[in-house]
Design a protein around this motif. Structure first.
Motif, short mmCIF file in Angstrom:
data_model
loop_
_atom_site.label_atom_id
_atom_site.label_comp_id
_atom_site.label_asym_id
_atom_site.label_seq_id
_atom_site.Cartn_x
_atom_site.Cartn_y
_atom_site.Cartn_z
N GLU A 175 0.84 -1.20 0.00
CA GLU A 175 0.00 0.00 0.00
C GLU A 175 0.88 1.25 0.00
N LYS A 176 0.33 2.34 -0.58
CA LYS A 176 1.10 3.57 -0.69
C LYS A 176 1.49 4.11 0.68
N SER A 177 0.61 3.96 1.66
CA SER A 177 0.94 4.45 3.00
C SER A 177 2.11 3.69 3.60
N ARG A 178 2.18 2.40 3.33
CA ARG A 178 3.29 1.59 3.83
C ARG A 178 4.59 1.95 3.11
N ASP A 179 4.50 2.16 1.79
CA ASP A 179 5.68 2.59 1.05
C ASP A 179 6.18 3.95 1.53
N LEU A 180 5.26 4.87 1.80
CA LEU A 180 5.62 6.19 2.27
C LEU A 180 6.31 6.12 3.63
N LEU A 181 5.81 5.27 4.51
CA LEU A 181 6.42 5.10 5.82
C LEU A 181 7.82 4.52 5.70
N CYS A 182 7.99 3.56 4.80
CA CYS A 182 9.30 2.94 4.60
C CYS A 182 10.30 3.95 4.03
N VAL A 183 9.85 4.75 3.06
CA VAL A 183 10.72 5.77 2.47
C VAL A 183 11.12 6.80 3.53
N ALA A 184 10.16 7.20 4.37
CA ALA A 184 10.47 8.17 5.42
C ALA A 184 11.48 7.63 6.41
N LEU A 185 11.35 6.37 6.77
CA LEU A 185 12.28 5.74 7.71
C LEU A 185 13.68 5.66 7.12
N LEU A 186 13.79 5.25 5.86
CA LEU A 186 15.09 5.12 5.21
C LEU A 186 15.73 6.48 4.93
N SER A 187 14.90 7.51 4.75
CA SER A 187 15.42 8.82 4.39
C SER A 187 15.77 9.68 5.60
N PHE A 188 15.25 9.35 6.76
CA PHE A 188 15.46 10.19 7.94
C PHE A 188 16.94 10.40 8.26
N PRO A 189 17.80 9.36 8.27
CA PRO A 189 19.23 9.61 8.55
C PRO A 189 19.87 10.54 7.53
N ASP A 190 19.51 10.40 6.25
CA ASP A 190 20.09 11.27 5.22
C ASP A 190 19.72 12.73 5.46
N VAL A 191 18.45 12.98 5.76
CA VAL A 191 18.00 14.35 6.01
C VAL A 191 18.67 14.91 7.25
N LEU A 192 18.81 14.10 8.29
CA LEU A 192 19.46 14.55 9.52
C LEU A 192 20.92 14.90 9.27
N PHE A 193 21.65 14.02 8.57
CA PHE A 193 23.06 14.27 8.29
C PHE A 193 23.25 15.49 7.40
N LEU A 194 22.36 15.65 6.44
CA LEU A 194 22.45 16.80 5.54
C LEU A 194 22.25 18.10 6.31
N GLY A 195 21.26 18.12 7.21
CA GLY A 195 21.03 19.31 8.01
C GLY A 195 22.19 19.64 8.92
N LEU A 196 22.76 18.63 9.55
CA LEU A 196 23.91 18.86 10.43
C LEU A 196 25.12 19.37 9.65
N MET A 197 25.32 18.83 8.45
CA MET A 197 26.46 19.27 7.66
C MET A 197 26.29 20.71 7.20
N LEU A 198 25.09 21.09 6.82
CA LEU A 198 24.84 22.47 6.41
C LEU A 198 25.09 23.43 7.58
N TRP A 199 24.63 23.03 8.78
CA TRP A 199 24.87 23.87 9.96
C TRP A 199 26.36 23.98 10.26
N ALA A 200 27.06 22.84 10.24
CA ALA A 200 28.48 22.84 10.56
C ALA A 200 29.29 23.64 9.54
N SER A 201 28.98 23.47 8.27
CA SER A 201 29.72 24.19 7.23
C SER A 201 29.45 25.69 7.29
N SER A 202 28.20 26.06 7.57
CA SER A 202 27.88 27.48 7.73
C SER A 202 28.63 28.07 8.90
N SER A 203 28.74 27.34 9.99
CA SER A 203 29.49 27.82 11.15
C SER A 203 30.96 27.98 10.82
N LEU A 204 31.52 27.02 10.07
CA LEU A 204 32.92 27.11 9.68
C LEU A 204 33.18 28.37 8.86
#
Length: 304
Positions: A175-204
């Motif tokens: 089901e689309k809802s299950r696929d969406l949940l799976c995509v969100a779970l797999l994508s969460f670390p990427d989004v988190l790392f990307l946000g942290l890197m943008l913050w760190a690089s901006s600070s640098l």
């Protein structure tokens, strides 16, 4: 052999060879420093781990798909459909997470002693870096374990109307809802790392700019217009823009692959080619622009 398979095979082959050359050269450089008795820096371990993640991606995507495109290898069991995508996802996640760790570590190092992050400087010990790297590996291994569970080989006589085809492999449609949940779970670390890197690089970039302004009056501008801060800033922006561009494209394509049922040959192979870009380019950027050395020298002169 179809022309498109030959073309994509040549692309995979070239990118894989260049990527392996770059990553093994970078890894050889750091291993040589260890054997020659040079005192290792904390960032050395981070860069070594980055090359390891890149190599996993190059082997699981580059070599594997090169052999498939040229007909040198055929997937004959479910094991091939499970192991290669899993290794690809883990290696890609480790590469992204390690790049983020490198940026955060440098951002904390450059911070002045009176900043709110000053307490973290004492924690920038190799043990803390090792713990962060281990946590990154454990996170990627556990999060991505869901991906290959339902992946199986696509047989020629198999009815795939109820399955999503990835070429040689396929997965049961949900089901689309299950696929969406799976995509969100797999994508969460990427989004988190990307946000942290943008913050760190901006600070640098911000603190390097402030330091440049503070020492500008003691420098003779007619000697050199290219200051260490300017070099480091340009290098950081180049690395970050490369990281963000290719991994954002890869993130979008992975999301599309997870949500859409009918996937074309061009979309599948474009996603794989984009996935190889950062592992291929990152070692050459680090070797061409050794901003870790520049930042280390700047940190020596930073005062509170």
């Amino acid at each position: 052999m179809a022309t498109r398979d030959l073309t994509i095979g040549v692309i995979f082959l070239i990118k894989t060879l260049v990527g392996i050359l770059g990553n093994f050269s970078l890894l050889y450089h750091y291993l040589l420093l260890d054997f020659t008795g040079c005192k290792p820096r904390p960032t050395d371990l981070i860069v070594k781990n980055l090359t390891l993640g890149n190599i996993l991606v190059l082997f699981s995507v580059g070599i594997h798909n090169t052999m498939l495109s040229f007909g040198w290898y055929h997937i004959r069991s479910d094991f091939g459909c499970k192991i290669f995508p899993y290794v690809h996802r883990v290696g890609r996640g480790v590469s992204i997470g390690t790049t983020c760790l490198l940026s955060v570590f440098q951002a904390i190092t450059v911070r002045p002693r009176n900043s709110r992050c000053a307490a973290l400087k004492g924690k920038s010990h190799p043990k803390c870096i090792v713990a962060s790297i281990v946590l990154c590996w454990v996170l990627q291994i556990l999060v991505n374990v869901l991906s290959p569970l339902f992946m199986t080989i696509t047989l020629n006589n198999e009815n795939i109307t109820n399955r999503k085809s990835f070429g040689y492999c396929s997965i049961i449609r949900h089901e689309k809802s299950r696929d969406l949940l799976c995509v969100a779970l797999l994508s969460f670390p990427d989004v988190l790392f990307l946000g942290l890197m943008l913050w760190a690089s901006s600070s640098l970039v911000f603190y390097l700019y402030r330091h440049k302004q503070r020492v500008q009056h003691v420098r003779r501008t007619n000697i050199s217009t290219l200051t260490p801060e300017s070099t480091a800033t340009k290098t950081i922006l180049l690395l970050v823009s490369t990281f963000v561009y290719f991994n954002t494209l890869s993130f979008i394509l992975h999301t599309v692959l997870g949500l859409f049922d009918h996937l074309s040959w061009y979309l599948l192979n474009t996603n794989l080619v984009i996935s190889l870009c950062f592992p291929v380019l990152s070692p050459f950027l680090l070797m061409r622009f050794p901003f870790l050395h520049i930042l280390a020298s700047i940190c020596h002169f930073l005062t509170c």
